[in-house]
Design a protein around this motif. Structure first.
Motif, PDB file in Angstrom:
ATOM      1  N   SER A 232      39.157  34.534  56.128  1.00 47.74           N
ATOM      2  CA  SER A 232      39.609  34.939  54.715  1.00 47.74           C
ATOM      3  C   SER A 232      39.355  33.861  53.850  1.00 47.74           C
ATOM      4  CB  SER A 232      41.299  35.357  54.754  1.00 47.74           C
ATOM      5  OG  SER A 232      41.800  34.044  55.262  1.00 47.74           O
ATOM      6  N   LEU A 233      39.533  34.049  52.644  1.00 50.93           N
ATOM      7  CA  LEU A 233      39.129  33.180  51.520  1.00 50.93           C
ATOM      8  C   LEU A 233      40.544  32.647  50.790  1.00 50.93           C
ATOM      9  CD1 LEU A 233      35.924  34.706  49.919  1.00 50.93           C
ATOM     10  CD2 LEU A 233      35.993  32.594  51.237  1.00 50.93           C
ATOM     11  N   ASN A 234      40.889  31.476  50.611  1.00 51.22           N
ATOM     12  CA  ASN A 234      42.154  31.154  50.238  1.00 51.22           C
ATOM     13  C   ASN A 234      42.260  30.969  48.661  1.00 51.22           C
ATOM     14  OD1 ASN A 234      41.051  28.646  49.629  1.00 51.22           O
ATOM     15  ND2 ASN A 234      42.658  27.325  50.354  1.00 51.22           N
ATOM     16  N   HIS A 235      41.858  32.142  48.250  1.00 45.54           N
ATOM     17  CA  HIS A 235      41.552  32.304  46.556  1.00 45.54           C
ATOM     18  C   HIS A 235      42.145  33.681  46.393  1.00 45.54           C
ATOM     19  CE1 HIS A 235      40.114  32.846  42.454  1.00 45.54           C
ATOM     20  NE2 HIS A 235      39.893  31.494  42.556  1.00 45.54           N
ATOM     21  N   PRO A 236      42.966  33.846  45.380  1.00 45.10           N
ATOM     22  CA  PRO A 236      43.553  35.231  45.216  1.00 45.10           C
ATOM     23  C   PRO A 236      42.804  36.118  44.578  1.00 45.10           C
ATOM     24  CG  PRO A 236      44.279  33.795  43.602  1.00 45.10           C
ATOM     25  CD  PRO A 236      43.541  32.899  44.654  1.00 45.10           C
ATOM     26  N   ASN A 237      41.782  35.857  44.085  1.00 43.67           N
ATOM     27  CA  ASN A 237      40.831  36.948  43.420  1.00 43.67           C
ATOM     28  C   ASN A 237      39.421  37.144  44.191  1.00 43.67           C
ATOM     29  OD1 ASN A 237      42.612  37.435  41.128  1.00 43.67           O
ATOM     30  ND2 ASN A 237      41.630  35.518  40.290  1.00 43.67           N
ATOM     31  N   MET A 238      39.351  36.453  45.462  1.00 44.25           N
ATOM     32  CA  MET A 238      38.248  36.583  46.200  1.00 44.25           C
ATOM     33  C   MET A 238      38.210  37.298  47.453  1.00 44.25           C
ATOM     34  SD  MET A 238      36.217  34.885  44.215  1.00 44.25           S
ATOM     35  CE  MET A 238      34.841  34.514  45.401  1.00 44.25           C
ATOM     36  N   SER A 239      37.093  38.235  47.775  1.00 42.15           N
ATOM     37  CA  SER A 239      37.308  39.005  48.926  1.00 42.15           C
ATOM     38  C   SER A 239      35.502  38.998  49.400  1.00 42.15           C
ATOM     39  CB  SER A 239      37.471  40.559  48.529  1.00 42.15           C
ATOM     40  OG  SER A 239      36.746  40.929  47.650  1.00 42.15           O
ATOM     41  N   PHE A 240      35.535  39.548  50.734  1.00 40.49           N
ATOM     42  CA  PHE A 240      34.243  39.704  51.343  1.00 40.49           C
ATOM     43  C   PHE A 240      33.745  40.973  50.858  1.00 40.49           C
ATOM     44  CE2 PHE A 240      36.648  37.028  54.201  1.00 40.49           C
ATOM     45  CZ  PHE A 240      36.244  35.961  54.057  1.00 40.49           C
ATOM     46  N   ILE A 241      32.307  41.088  50.831  1.00 43.47           N
ATOM     47  CA  ILE A 241      31.618  42.359  50.591  1.00 43.47           C
ATOM     48  C   ILE A 241      30.806  42.557  51.896  1.00 43.47           C
ATOM     49  CG2 ILE A 241      30.196  43.810  49.130  1.00 43.47           C
ATOM     50  CD1 ILE A 241      31.131  41.874  46.762  1.00 43.47           C
TER      51      ILE A 241
END
Length: 362
Positions: A232-241
Motif C-alpha cells: 500500500s502507499l502511505n498517502h491518503p490520495n494515492m492508489s495503484f492502477i
C-alpha cells in the motif's frame, strides 16, 4: 562478486547473472524480447567456489557434484517453452564440468509465443534452489508486443521493473542464512522457510526513487523465498492502477488500495504522481504477516514493513507526461456466459484455444 546492498553495510558476497564478472549484478539484467520472436540464451556457470557461500545441509537430497563446485540450472519462470529448455532441476552443471543426469544443453531456446508479460529467471537446481536464489541468482525478462510498444502506457524512463525479496545480514555484510535446521536431530541445517528482516528492491535495502509528477508503470516480481507482500502507499490520495498480472495485461485497469502478491507472482501497475507538488514523499508499505496467512502482523518488524520511498521532484521544463491509461488494455473480446450472467461472472475468451496437453508447468 561483491555488491553493496546498503550504505551502512560492507559489500556482500553474492552469486549473480551477467555477461562477465564485471557486468554481473544482483538482480541480473532485465532481458527484453519481442513477442513471437525466438530468443536463444546461453546460461554458463563461472562460479569458481568449490563449496557454497551459504550453509548446505548434507542430509537432504540435492545436486552433489563429486568434484565440488556450485551447480546451477536456470528456469525462465512463466515462459511457454519445450521441456528440455525449462531448467530441469536435474539438468544442473558446474564450472568444473560435472553435469546432472538430465543435462542436455546450456543453450536455451525461448519462442516468446505468449501474451506479453513480465517473467523472471532464477536458479532451479535440485535441492539448492533456495540457497542459490538467496545468494542472488534471480533476474527479470520482459516479453513485449508491437501493439504494446505503440500503446500510450508509460514507457522508457517511466517503465520500471522492481524485484522484491527479503534477506537477513550479519554486520560484515554477509548473508545471514540459518545454519541450524528446524529439526536439527534429523536435518541439522535444512530450514523449511526463510524469512528476512530486511526488504530489498532491485538489490538495495529500503531504497528511494526520485519521480516526476507523472504516471509511472511498475512491473513487480516477488522473488522472496516465503514472504508474501501486501503493498500500500502511505498517502491518503494515492492508489495503484493495476493493469496486468503473470498472464499479461488485464482487459481493463483496476484501481486498488492494496496489492497482495505471493512468492514468484508478478503484478503490473501504474502509480499516477500527477498533481503532487515537489518534495512530496511517500512510502511503499508492506502489511502482510509472515508466515502468511497465520502469522501475526504486529510481530513483523518495522524493517520488513517499509519497502521503498518515492520522492517527487520537479521535471525539466521541456519534459511532459504524454502517457495515457487506456480504458481497454487486453486484446481479448469479452463474452458473457448466459447461464452465469445472474451470478455476475464475466469470462474472457482466449485469443487461441486452450491446449489439450501441457509439456511443462511453472
Amino acid at each position: 562478486m561483491l555488491q553493496k546492498l546498503h550504505r551502512d553495510l560492507p559489500p556482500t558476497t553474492l552469486y549473480a547473472y551477467g555477461t562477465s564478472l564485471e557486468a554481473a549484478t544482483y538482480p541480473g539484467p532485465t532481458l527484453v524480447a519481442n513477442a513471437d520472436e525466438e530468443v536463444i540464451v546461453r546460461w554458463t556457470n563461472h562460479i569458481p567456489d568449490l563449496s557454497h557461500i551459504l550453509p548446505v545441509d548434507p542430509t537432504i537430497e540435492r545436486a552433489n557434484p563429486r568434484l565440488g563446485g556450485v551447480p546451477i540450472v536456470t528456469h525462465l519462470h512463466g515462459m511457454e517453452d519445450e521441456s528440455f529448455y525449462d531448467g530441469n532441476p536435474h539438468a544442473w552443471y558446474t564450472q568444473f564440468g560435472e553435469k546432472g543426469p538430465a543435462y542436455l544443453t546450456e543453450e536455451y531456446h525461448y519462442p516468446n509465443a505468449m501474451e506479453p508479460a513480465l517473467l523472471w529467471y532464477h536458479d532451479h537446481t535440485f535441492g539448492l534452489t533456495r540457497l542459490n536464489m538467496v545468494a542472488g541468482l534471480v533476474g527479470t525478462y520482459v516479453v513485449k508486443s508491437a501493439a504494446e510498444n505503440l500503446s500510450p502506457l508509460p514507457k522508457g524512463l517511466y517503465e520500471v521493473v522492481l524485484v522484491l525479496r527479503d534477506k537477513q545480514f550479519f554486520s560484515d555484510g554477509s548473508i545471514n542464512f540459518p545454519n541450524i535446521g528446524n529439526a536439527a536431530d534429523v536435518h541439522p541445517i535444512w530450514c523449511v522457510e526463510y524469512v528476512g528482516d530486511t526488504i530489498l528492491v532491485n538489490g538495495k535495502a529500503w531504497p528511494f526513487m526520485d519521480v516526476f509528477p507523472f504516471k509511472y508503470r511498475f512491473r513487480l516480481v516477488n522473488a522472496a523465498n516465503n514472504r508474501f507482500f501486501l503493498l500500500s502507499l502511505n498517502h491518503p490520495n494515492m492508489s495503484f492502477i493495476k493493469i496486468g498480472t503473470d498472464g499479461g495485461l488485464l482487459p481493463r485497469p483496476v484501481v486498488q488500495q492494496q496489492i497482495r502478491i505471493a512468492p514468484a507472482e508478478r503484478v503490473d501497475f501504474i502509480i499516477d504522481f500527477s498533481g503532487l507538488p515537489p518534495n512530496t514523499t511517500m512510502v511503499l508499505r508492506n502489511s502482510a504477516p509472515a508466515p502468511f496467512s497465520n502469522g501475526v502482523a504486529r510481530l513483523t518488524p518495522e524493517s520488513a514493513r517499509a519497502v521503498m520511498q518515492f520522492r517527487v521532484v520537479s521535471p525539466p521544463q521541456a519534459v511532459k507526461d504524454n502517457s495515457l491509461i487506456p480504458p481497454i488494455l487486453g486484446s481479448e473480446a469479452p463474452f458473457i456466459s448466459e447461464d452465469l450472467l445472474q451470478g455476475g461472472f464475466i469470462y474472457w475468451k482466449p485469443r487461441t484455444p486452450l491446449p489439450t496437453s501441457l509439456t511443462h508447468c511453472c
